[in-house]
Design a protein around this motif. Sequence first.
Motif, PDB file in Angstrom:
ATOM      1  N   MET A 164       0.823  -1.207   0.000  1.00 40.76           N
ATOM      2  CA  MET A 164       0.000   0.000   0.000  1.00 40.76           C
ATOM      3  C   MET A 164       0.865   1.269   0.000  1.00 40.76           C
ATOM      4  O   MET A 164       0.560   2.229  -0.694  1.00 40.76           O
ATOM      5  CB  MET A 164      -0.932  -0.009   1.218  1.00 40.76           C
ATOM      6  CG  MET A 164      -1.967   1.087   1.213  1.00 40.76           C
ATOM      7  SD  MET A 164      -3.231   0.900  -0.053  1.00 40.76           S
ATOM      8  CE  MET A 164      -4.230  -0.383   0.674  1.00 40.76           C
ATOM      9  N   GLU A 165       1.971   1.238   0.743  1.00 36.39           N
ATOM     10  CA  GLU A 165       2.823   2.418   0.886  1.00 36.39           C
ATOM     11  C   GLU A 165       3.501   2.830  -0.424  1.00 36.39           C
ATOM     12  O   GLU A 165       3.893   3.978  -0.580  1.00 36.39           O
ATOM     13  CB  GLU A 165       3.909   2.183   1.953  1.00 36.39           C
ATOM     14  CG  GLU A 165       3.376   1.931   3.340  1.00 36.39           C
ATOM     15  CD  GLU A 165       2.896   0.488   3.538  1.00 36.39           C
ATOM     16  OE1 GLU A 165       3.373  -0.433   2.853  1.00 36.39           O
ATOM     17  OE2 GLU A 165       2.014   0.289   4.384  1.00 36.39           O
ATOM     18  N   THR A 166       3.674   1.904  -1.341  1.00 39.03           N
ATOM     19  CA  THR A 166       4.366   2.228  -2.596  1.00 39.03           C
ATOM     20  C   THR A 166       3.429   2.262  -3.806  1.00 39.03           C
ATOM     21  O   THR A 166       3.883   2.497  -4.922  1.00 39.03           O
ATOM     22  CB  THR A 166       5.508   1.227  -2.869  1.00 39.03           C
ATOM     23  OG1 THR A 166       4.961  -0.097  -2.964  1.00 39.03           O
ATOM     24  CG2 THR A 166       6.571   1.287  -1.791  1.00 39.03           C
ATOM     25  N   ALA A 167       2.143   2.064  -3.589  1.00 40.46           N
ATOM     26  CA  ALA A 167       1.194   2.013  -4.705  1.00 40.46           C
ATOM     27  C   ALA A 167       1.145   3.319  -5.495  1.00 40.46           C
ATOM     28  O   ALA A 167       1.142   3.311  -6.729  1.00 40.46           O
ATOM     29  CB  ALA A 167      -0.194   1.640  -4.204  1.00 40.46           C
ATOM     30  N   THR A 168       1.126   4.451  -4.817  1.00 38.49           N
ATOM     31  CA  THR A 168       1.059   5.732  -5.513  1.00 38.49           C
ATOM     32  C   THR A 168       2.317   5.982  -6.334  1.00 38.49           C
ATOM     33  O   THR A 168       2.246   6.444  -7.472  1.00 38.49           O
ATOM     34  CB  THR A 168       0.835   6.883  -4.510  1.00 38.49           C
ATOM     35  OG1 THR A 168      -0.377   6.634  -3.788  1.00 38.49           O
ATOM     36  CG2 THR A 168       0.740   8.221  -5.202  1.00 38.49           C
ATOM     37  N   THR A 169       3.469   5.646  -5.780  1.00 38.75           N
ATOM     38  CA  THR A 169       4.724   5.804  -6.511  1.00 38.75           C
ATOM     39  C   THR A 169       4.737   4.915  -7.747  1.00 38.75           C
ATOM     40  O   THR A 169       5.127   5.343  -8.834  1.00 38.75           O
ATOM     41  CB  THR A 169       5.927   5.462  -5.603  1.00 38.75           C
ATOM     42  OG1 THR A 169       5.893   6.317  -4.464  1.00 38.75           O
ATOM     43  CG2 THR A 169       7.240   5.625  -6.333  1.00 38.75           C
ATOM     44  N   THR A 170       4.305   3.668  -7.600  1.00 37.73           N
ATOM     45  CA  THR A 170       4.241   2.752  -8.743  1.00 37.73           C
ATOM     46  C   THR A 170       3.269   3.285  -9.784  1.00 37.73           C
ATOM     47  O   THR A 170       3.562   3.279 -10.985  1.00 37.73           O
ATOM     48  CB  THR A 170       3.835   1.339  -8.289  1.00 37.73           C
ATOM     49  OG1 THR A 170       4.786   0.868  -7.335  1.00 37.73           O
ATOM     50  CG2 THR A 170       3.773   0.382  -9.465  1.00 37.73           C
ATOM     51  N   TYR A 171       2.126   3.768  -9.335  1.00 36.97           N
ATOM     52  CA  TYR A 171       1.141   4.334 -10.250  1.00 36.97           C
ATOM     53  C   TYR A 171       1.754   5.475 -11.077  1.00 36.97           C
ATOM     54  O   TYR A 171       1.594   5.531 -12.294  1.00 36.97           O
ATOM     55  CB  TYR A 171      -0.079   4.839  -9.477  1.00 36.97           C
ATOM     56  CG  TYR A 171      -1.093   5.514 -10.358  1.00 36.97           C
ATOM     57  CD1 TYR A 171      -2.078   4.781 -11.004  1.00 36.97           C
ATOM     58  CD2 TYR A 171      -1.045   6.893 -10.574  1.00 36.97           C
ATOM     59  CE1 TYR A 171      -2.996   5.395 -11.830  1.00 36.97           C
ATOM     60  CE2 TYR A 171      -1.954   7.505 -11.407  1.00 36.97           C
ATOM     61  CZ  TYR A 171      -2.927   6.763 -12.031  1.00 36.97           C
ATOM     62  OH  TYR A 171      -3.826   7.376 -12.860  1.00 36.97           O
TER      63      TYR A 171
END
Length: 99
Positions: A62-69
């Motif tokens: 969850m913590e890296t989802a925005t960065t991956t997006y």
Amino acid sequence: MGAVTTSLAEHASSIFADLGYSVSRTDSELRAERKWRVVHVTCSEPSQIPTEGQHRCFVTEMETATTTYRRVSMAEPEYDWAVIGVADDGEYDVLRPSS
């Protein structure tokens, strides 16, 4: 890092199975199939954004989802894609580009 990847793969497999997909493992990712659709599922932060395919999903914590997006969005792939951010308790959010 292996334990995290395995955990993400288990979550991804469960999510796609709940959606009616049959899920199998390949060398480096999962393959989710339903009817005519095949989704290639990457269960880690990708070092490079793949350039080929029709449907892809990137499953991360969850913590890296925005960065991956953001990384996938900036790569502007020509396939349908989504990012699933999985929390420690198994809850998840799906991030997709707007249509």
